[in-house]
Design a protein around this motif. Structure first.
Motif, PDB file in Angstrom:
ATOM      1  N   MET A  55       0.813  -1.217   0.000  1.00 53.97           N
ATOM      2  CA  MET A  55       0.000   0.000   0.000  1.00 53.97           C
ATOM      3  C   MET A  55       0.844   1.263   0.000  1.00 53.97           C
ATOM      4  N   LEU A  97       0.062   5.369   5.643  1.00 51.32           N
ATOM      5  CA  LEU A  97      -1.247   5.570   5.024  1.00 51.32           C
ATOM      6  C   LEU A  97      -1.768   6.997   5.040  1.00 51.32           C
ATOM      7  N   LYS A 100      -3.126   9.389   2.029  1.00 44.58           N
ATOM      8  CA  LYS A 100      -3.530   8.617   0.861  1.00 44.58           C
ATOM      9  C   LYS A 100      -5.049   8.732   0.718  1.00 44.58           C
ATOM     10  N   MET A 141      -6.362   9.011   6.484  1.00 45.93           N
ATOM     11  CA  MET A 141      -6.510   8.974   5.031  1.00 45.93           C
ATOM     12  C   MET A 141      -7.573   9.982   4.596  1.00 45.93           C
TER      13      MET A 141
END
Length: 228
Positions: A55, A97, A100, A141
């Motif tokens: 990811m 993360l 994102k 996120m």
């Protein structure tokens, strides 16, 4: 933008809607797809470190799945439980993360009108998807609106064509149903075709392309005007 789409489906190869979306995304975008069921059947587990490293290489993360009894297929829960387990380094995961984009591509067999108080489901799709957006919020996120497909099997060929354009636009932009986005996506695809035409047809084609460009510019100007 680099896009990673996790598909949660028990029998992906037998799903006409998922195969339609998969074919559209693979043909017209650079989206990378992960079939969670196939990976589980191949390895028997999900490695937390490897999944997080995967990811890390993408800017937009999508979950794509059908609605089974008001939730995602079980394989998505298995993936989440094993990747985000009690051994997880939370701060390190946030670093991976955060910022994102996160979105959901959801297929439902019922009419959209069913998902509201007083109707069959009694709750909205936003309510049903809230656990996934809460998960994304934990890791800082950025939310993208869900892309929802209702009753795929009843769509006409023309409606499926429009769905393809909308889906590809969502993959590329993370936004829904903006005409400006659709025009830009169409221009990108036309540019890739490299068509060889005779002079007259080329002139007509160039005029058509220029008209699309002018329309895209006009839409952008209107968008900027609305923001002022």
């Amino acid at each position: 933008m680099d896009v990673l789409c996790f598909i949660a489906h028990d029998q992906l190869a037998n799903s006409s809607s998922q195969q339609f979306l998969l074919a559209s995304g693979q043909a017209l975008t650079q989206t990378d797809y992960v079939d969670l069921t196939a990976e589980w059947q191949d390895k028997g587990f999900f490695d937390s470190k490897q999944e997080l490293l995967r990811m890390a290489d993408y800017e937009r993360i999508l979950f794509q799945f059908p609605l089974y009894w008001y939730q995602a297929p079980a394989i998505l829960k298995v993936w989440m439980d094993q990747v985000f387990n009690d051994q997880l380094n939370f701060k390190q995961t946030v670093k991976i993360l955060q910022d994102k984009e996160f979105g959901i591509v959801l297929t439902v067999g019922s009419r959209l009108e069913s998902f509201q108080p007083g109707e069959r489901a009694g709750v909205s799709l936003a309510d049903l998807m809230s656990p996934y957006y809460a998960w994304a919020n934990d890791f800082a996120m950025k939310y993208r609106p869900p892309f929802i497909i209702s009753q795929f099997h009843y769509l006409t060929e023309e409606e499926k064509y429009h769905l393809m354009i909308d889906y590809v636009t969502y993959l590329k932009t993370g936004r829904l149903y903006l005409l400006e986005d659709k025009v830009n996506v169409l221009l990108e695809e036309l540019d890739r075709l490299k068509i060889n035409l005779d002079p007259l047809d080329q002139h007509i084609y160039d005029q058509f392309i220029q008209k699309l460009i002018d329309q895209a510019d006009e839409l952008k100007e209107l968008e900027l005007f609305d923001e002022e």
